[in-house]
Design a protein around this motif. Structure first.
Motif, short mmCIF file in Angstrom:
data_model
loop_
_atom_site.label_atom_id
_atom_site.label_comp_id
_atom_site.label_asym_id
_atom_site.label_seq_id
_atom_site.Cartn_x
_atom_site.Cartn_y
_atom_site.Cartn_z
N VAL A 518 42.15 24.25 39.43
CA VAL A 518 41.29 25.13 40.64
C VAL A 518 42.25 26.18 40.51
N PHE A 519 42.50 27.38 39.68
CA PHE A 519 44.18 28.51 40.03
C PHE A 519 43.47 28.98 41.32
N THR A 520 44.53 29.42 41.57
CA THR A 520 45.13 30.02 43.43
C THR A 520 44.52 31.74 42.58
N ASN A 521 43.69 32.72 43.29
CA ASN A 521 43.43 33.85 43.05
C ASN A 521 44.31 34.54 43.76
N PRO A 522 44.93 35.62 43.49
CA PRO A 522 46.34 36.55 44.06
C PRO A 522 45.42 37.35 45.35
N ASP A 523 46.59 37.79 46.33
CA ASP A 523 46.48 38.14 47.23
C ASP A 523 46.66 39.07 47.23
N ALA A 524 45.85 40.38 46.70
CA ALA A 524 46.49 41.48 46.98
C ALA A 524 46.82 42.27 47.75
N GLU A 525 47.82 42.80 47.43
CA GLU A 525 48.48 44.11 48.79
C GLU A 525 48.27 45.22 48.19
N LEU A 526 48.30 46.38 48.96
CA LEU A 526 48.28 47.33 48.36
C LEU A 526 48.46 48.45 50.11
N LEU A 527 49.61 49.91 49.39
CA LEU A 527 50.66 50.12 50.47
C LEU A 527 50.88 51.14 50.01
N GLY A 528 50.26 52.39 51.30
CA GLY A 528 50.69 53.71 51.01
C GLY A 528 49.64 54.34 52.20
N PRO A 529 50.22 55.54 52.40
CA PRO A 529 49.42 56.47 53.50
C PRO A 529 48.38 56.54 53.78
N ILE A 530 48.12 56.43 54.89
CA ILE A 530 46.67 56.40 55.12
C ILE A 530 46.00 57.85 55.71
N GLU A 531 46.91 59.03 55.67
CA GLU A 531 46.69 60.09 55.52
C GLU A 531 47.82 61.08 54.46
N THR A 586 46.31 37.66 37.44
CA THR A 586 46.56 36.95 37.00
C THR A 586 46.46 36.29 35.53
N ASN A 587 47.16 36.53 35.73
CA ASN A 587 47.62 35.76 33.91
C ASN A 587 46.37 34.51 33.88
N ASP A 588 45.90 33.94 35.15
CA ASP A 588 45.32 32.49 34.48
C ASP A 588 43.53 32.86 34.76
N GLY A 589 44.08 34.83 34.92
CA GLY A 589 42.22 34.80 34.56
C GLY A 589 41.60 34.89 36.32
N CYS A 590 42.41 35.61 37.25
CA CYS A 590 41.85 35.47 38.62
C CYS A 590 42.53 36.41 39.11
N THR A 591 41.25 37.24 39.74
CA THR A 591 41.71 38.66 40.36
C THR A 591 41.08 38.99 41.43
N ASP A 592 41.71 39.61 42.74
CA ASP A 592 41.41 39.83 43.95
C ASP A 592 42.22 41.72 43.88
N THR A 593 40.67 42.11 44.49
CA THR A 593 40.70 43.74 45.04
C THR A 593 41.70 43.76 46.69
N THR A 594 41.62 45.37 46.72
CA THR A 594 41.99 45.08 47.99
C THR A 594 42.30 46.92 48.42
N GLU A 595 41.77 47.66 49.14
CA GLU A 595 41.71 49.20 49.08
C GLU A 595 42.40 50.03 50.45
N ILE A 596 42.55 51.08 50.50
CA ILE A 596 43.61 51.44 51.74
C ILE A 596 42.23 53.54 52.09
N SER A 597 42.04 52.83 52.73
CA SER A 597 40.98 54.42 52.86
C SER A 597 41.98 55.84 53.33
N VAL A 598 42.07 56.48 52.82
CA VAL A 598 43.36 57.30 53.13
C VAL A 598 42.17 58.77 53.86
#
Length: 731
Positions: A518-531, A586-598
């Motif tokens: 079982v391939f590990t899903n990436p742990d998506a992280e997104l950093l940036g200003p929220i305003e 990821t190169n194994d074909g696994c995905t993860d999604t994250t978002e920021i509300s601005v």
């Protein structure tokens, strides 16, 4: 005839008194040692004690009457026991016998009263001067016991005249009362008897004699019958009593001639030292000729009165252990002996085996023995044929069981070390075939959150009633099916999967194995200003994968690539909430999604004005700045052309600032920043304040330069203005 002088008489008296005191004092010490209670003192004791005290002081004058000195008799002791025997009465050797004396006469008195002696109290042998006189204390009446007796002898002439006399005093002490001694005259060794005395007196000691030898058994009288217990030696038994105070003794009536018979010596034996259960037992009792025999078996209740009984069927529970033999001889003497009989229990054997076993399994057929005495010998058969195993084989090991060769009936018989044998034990064993299964069919490795399926084909062989056991890394999975589906799958579901099948006979298939990744899903992280403010730029950086896709409000703004960031500059049309999203791959074909509300804020907008567009020199007015767009509190910086001024944390939308320039001044907005941090710079707004010159006036009079006037007269004043803007008004 020569007579001893006074000193000789004193000496003899003192010697006799001293001996008597030693004897009496010894009796007194014995009484103390026996812790006897003191009895009433007799006259005899009183006299004896007084005499002893006089002897110790050397003052014996007043006691000469006791010794026959100075015409006092020598023949009497101070006291006699009632059973002392005859006392020879005679005058002192130095007594002058008158020529007219033809004989002697004796008399006894108590307190001045003459006692009748005709009953043999005083007896005479012979006549005349050769006559002998004897005093018999045992004939003295009991009323005179322990009283002072005065003895007096007279010389008598032929005419019966008493010419002269001598006297002395003594006391007759009582002897113990005679009681009867009783007891059995026969007993057996080890069975002591008790001798009983029919009565006793207090202050009297009773001693037991055997064959006239003191046995050192002493009992103080109680006033009641007494007993001498634990008499176990043959002999002639008598009892002698002694009064503690006086030492007077008497032998009690009766004697017991005790015969102690020896006990018989029984001997118990058997025909064999040990037996197996079921064997006969022959018992023998010796010696012959006993009056009575009794055997008691080990259970304590079964008995036999036969001298040599036979037990036809030995039973360990009843006959193993100690037999007791009791005999009684013709004298009634009894004795007991024992013999230990060993009854060896027959071994009992049972077979511990599975009954049914599976093909290719390993199992044992074990003979379990209870009872008996090891080591044991084992005799095995299969289907009636000797298996040819060593006699020490208690367990048969079957390895890789064969359906045909190892099925059958197994029997065993056991013999123990005592030669005792068991009954036959048997068991039937059936070997069942095992189910067969195919390899595991697997849908393939996946990312976490997806699903997989593991399955096998329908098993063959076995009895058709199948149970499926799935495991992950040795941990059971509750799934009784040929197919195992995991949806959604997690990282903990990765590992080695096994399946094994059991049929209705409890037989298991081989184990089939499949490794699941079982391939590990990436742990998506997104950093940036929220305003963000309109026109400002924010950088948004992603991490956790190998490639990234960016979306704003669902619209793709950057296709999947290794670039992990985007820049975003909002416009006026973006004011409000915007969603910035990244999909991490990821190169194994696994995905993860994250978002920021601005949140996008507008730039602040202000207006500037003057409360008065023009003022006089020296006056002031208010500069008014109003926030028309933006969020309070806000800050504003303005300039008067020379200096800049800042108003911070303005709570409302309008701020009024007092100004008082000295010349015309243009006020301009340098920058504006609202509570969201949005700043407008430069602003480009200004307003001019006109400062008008104040007029001056010179006053003069018509009486210059003194400008004085007399009271009642007129004085004319003249005002001359200058400066200002004209059009003067005078007040």
């Amino acid at each position: 005839m020569s007579y001893p002088n006074l000193w000789d008489m004193n000496y003899r008296y003192l010697l006799r008194l001293f001996i008597m005191l030693i004897f009496s004092f010894g009796s007194f010490l014995i009484g103390i040692a026996q812790e006897r209670e003191p009895s009433a003192i007799s006259d005899y004791e009183r006299i004896r004690n007084e005499a002893r005290e006089a002897l110790e002081k050397g003052d014996i004058g007043e006691y000469i009457i006791l010794a026959g000195i100075n015409d006092i008799l020598d023949c009497l002791e101070p006291a006699y026991c009632q059973n002392s025997g005859e006392v020879l009465l005679y005058p002192n050797d130095d007594w002058t016998i008158l020529g007219s004396t033809v004989g002697f006469e004796w008399e006894i008195s108590v307190g001045g009263m003459i006692i009748d002696t005709s009953g043999g109290l005083i007896t005479q042998i012979g006549e005349g001067l050769d006559a002998e006189f004897y005093f018999n204390p045992e004939l003295l009446s009991e009323v005179y016991l322990s009283r002072t007796l005065k003895f007096e002898i007279f010389q008598v002439t032929s005419s019966g005249f008493r010419s002269t006399s001598m006297s002395d005093e003594t006391t007759v002490l009582p002897i113990p009362t005679i009681f009867n001694l009783m007891g059995d005259e026969e007993t057996c060794s080890g069975s002591p008897i008790t001798l009983d005395l029919s009565g006793s007196q207090t202050a009297v000691r009773y001693r037991l004699f055997r064959d006239d030898v003191y046995t050192f058994t002493l009992i103080d009288g109680t006033g009641s019958p007494i007993s001498f217990p634990n008499i176990s030696t043959s002999g002639l038994y008598t009892v002698r009593a002694e009064i503690v105070a006086s030492g007077c003794q008497a032998r009690m009536n009766g004697e017991v001639d005790l015969v102690v018979h020896p006990l018989p010596t029984p001997i118990a034996s058997s025909d064999e030292p040990a037996y197996c259960e079921g064997d006969p037992i022959q018992l023998f009792a010796e010696p012959d000729g006993m009056a009575f025999y009794e055997w008691t078996f080990p259970d304590g209740t079964t008995t036999s009165t036969d001298q040599n009984p036979i037990i036809s069927n030995a039973i360990r529970a009843d006959h193993h252990g100690q037999f007791s033999l009791f005999v009684r001889d013709a004298n009634g003497c009894e004795n007991t002996t024992t013999i230990n009989i060993t009854v060896n229990e027959n071994p009992e054997v049972s077979i511990v085996a599975p009954g049914e076993a599976c093909e290719d399994s390993d199992f044992t057929i074990q003979a379990v023995v209870t009872g008996g005495t090891g080591p044991f010998s084992y005799y095995w058969e299969k289907d009636g044929d000797d298996m040819g195993l060593p006699s020490s084989t208690s367990t048969i090991s079957i390895n890789g069981a064969n359906v045909i060769n190892d099925s059958g009936i197994y029997t065993v018989v056991v013999a123990d070390n005592n030669g005792c044998g068991s009954d036959e034990a048997s068991t039937t064993i059936t070997i069942n075939p095992r189910p067969q299964i195919s390899p595991i069919d697997y849908t393939g490795d996946v990312c976490e959150g997806e699903s997989i399926t593991l399955s096998i084909d329908e098993p063959t062989s076995g009895d058709g009633n199948y149970t499926y056991y799935w495991e992950l890394d040795g941990t059971p999975i509750p799934n009784n099916s040929r197919t195992l589906t995991i949806n959604p799958i997690s990282l903990t579901d990765a590992g080695t999967y096994t399946v094994i099948v059991e049929d209705g006979n409890g037989c298991f298939s081989d184990v089939e194995t499949q490794v699941v990744v079982v391939f590990t899903n990436p742990d998506a992280e997104l950093l940036g200003p929220i305003e963000l403010c309109v026109g400002s730029t924010g950088t948004y950086t992603a991490s956790g994968g190998d490639e990234y896709e960016f979306f704003i409000d669902g619209d793709l703004v950057q296709a999947k690539s290794a670039i992990d960031f985007i820049e975003y500059t909002p416009t006026v049309g973006d004011i409000g909430i915007r969603e910035i999203q990244v999909v991490v791959h990821t190169n194994d074909g696994c995905t993860d999604t994250t978002e920021i509300s601005v949140e996008v804020y507008p730039l602040p907008v202000v207006a500037i004005s003057l409360e008065d567009p023009a003022i006089c020199d020296g006056s002031s007015t208010n500069l008014i700045i109003e926030l028309t767009t933006g969020t309070t509190p806000w800050s504003v910086t303005f300039s008067d052309g020379t200096d800049s001024f800042t108003e911070n944390n303005i709570p409302g939308n309008t701020v009024s600032i007092p100004v008082s320039p000295v010349s015309n001044t243009t006020y301009s907005i340098v920058s504006v920043e609202d509570a969201n941090g949005c700043e407008l710079f430069p602003v480009g707004l200004d307003v001019e304040l006109i400062v008008n010159e104040n007029p001056t006036v010179l006053i003069d009079s018509d009486n210059s330069p003194s400008h004085q006037v007399c009271l009642g007269e007129d004085l004319e004043l003249e005002a001359t203005p200058s400066g200002g803007s004209g059009n003067y008004v005078y007040r």
